[in-house]
Design a protein around this motif. Structure first.
Motif, PDB file in Angstrom:
ATOM      1  N   UNK A  24       4.893  -6.381  -8.241  1.00  0.00           N
ATOM      2  CA  UNK A  24       5.429  -5.786  -9.300  1.00  0.00           C
ATOM      3  C   UNK A  24       5.999  -3.942  -9.049  1.00  0.00           C
ATOM      4  N   UNK A  25       5.388  -3.436  -8.031  1.00  0.00           N
ATOM      5  CA  UNK A  25       5.762  -2.144  -7.866  1.00  0.00           C
ATOM      6  C   UNK A  25       7.223  -2.266  -6.837  1.00  0.00           C
ATOM      7  N   UNK A  26       7.310  -3.419  -6.242  1.00  0.00           N
ATOM      8  CA  UNK A  26       8.512  -3.470  -5.262  1.00  0.00           C
ATOM      9  C   UNK A  26       9.686  -3.947  -6.681  1.00  0.00           C
ATOM     10  N   UNK A  83       7.779   3.615   2.054  1.00  0.00           N
ATOM     11  CA  UNK A  83       6.489   2.965   1.174  1.00  0.00           C
ATOM     12  C   UNK A  83       5.616   2.284   2.118  1.00  0.00           C
ATOM     13  N   UNK A  84       4.364   2.695   1.796  1.00  0.00           N
ATOM     14  CA  UNK A  84       3.306   2.431   2.737  1.00  0.00           C
ATOM     15  C   UNK A  84       2.873   0.598   2.451  1.00  0.00           C
ATOM     16  N   UNK A  85       3.248   0.370   1.514  1.00  0.00           N
ATOM     17  CA  UNK A  85       3.002  -1.068   1.191  1.00  0.00           C
ATOM     18  C   UNK A  85       3.885  -1.895   1.857  1.00  0.00           C
ATOM     19  N   UNK A  86       5.056  -1.544   2.076  1.00  0.00           N
ATOM     20  CA  UNK A  86       6.007  -2.543   2.489  1.00  0.00           C
ATOM     21  C   UNK A  86       6.191  -2.161   4.042  1.00  0.00           C
ATOM     22  N   UNK A  87       5.872  -3.224   5.021  1.00  0.00           N
ATOM     23  CA  UNK A  87       5.708  -3.190   6.365  1.00  0.00           C
ATOM     24  C   UNK A  87       7.131  -3.304   6.734  1.00  0.00           C
TER      25      UNK A  87
END
Length: 101
Positions: A24-26, A83-87
């Motif tokens: 959802x954040x992406x 962004x920490x969540x996106x590798x």
């Protein structure tokens, strides 16, 4: 506007329950940058063939198709690097859909 396909590998190390929120954040990042999300395909968690860092041995793959200007894609690429969540993220031009017969 062009049609793009974004392949996102989400960093889910230690937080399996937050995958939906991360997706959802992406998608919110894409829409706030000026893009229009068409489809989101959740592809599941997969192990990496080559592990560069032992902390990251797998990731959750998500494919997002969206419409945006080329400048927006460059802006998104810079945002997702921090962004920490996106590798990892890979943007390509998506083919136009063929009409159903």
């Amino acid at each position: 506007m062009k049609r793009y396909e974004g392949l996102f590998i989400l960093n889910t190390a230690g937080k399996e329950e937050g995958v939906k929120e991360a997706i959802d954040r992406v998608t919110n990042e894409i829409t706030t940058a000026g893009g229009k999300v068409e489809t989101v395909q959740k592809m599941d968690k997969r192990s990496f063939m080559r592990v560069a860092d032992k902390r990251y041995s797998a990731g959750y793959y998500v494919n997002v198709i969206f419409d945006a200007e080329p400048a927006v894609v460059a802006q998104l690429r810079n945002r997702f690097v921090h962004n920490e969540e996106v590798f990892r993220v890979l943007f390509t031009v998506a083919p136009t859909p063929k009409p159903a017969k």
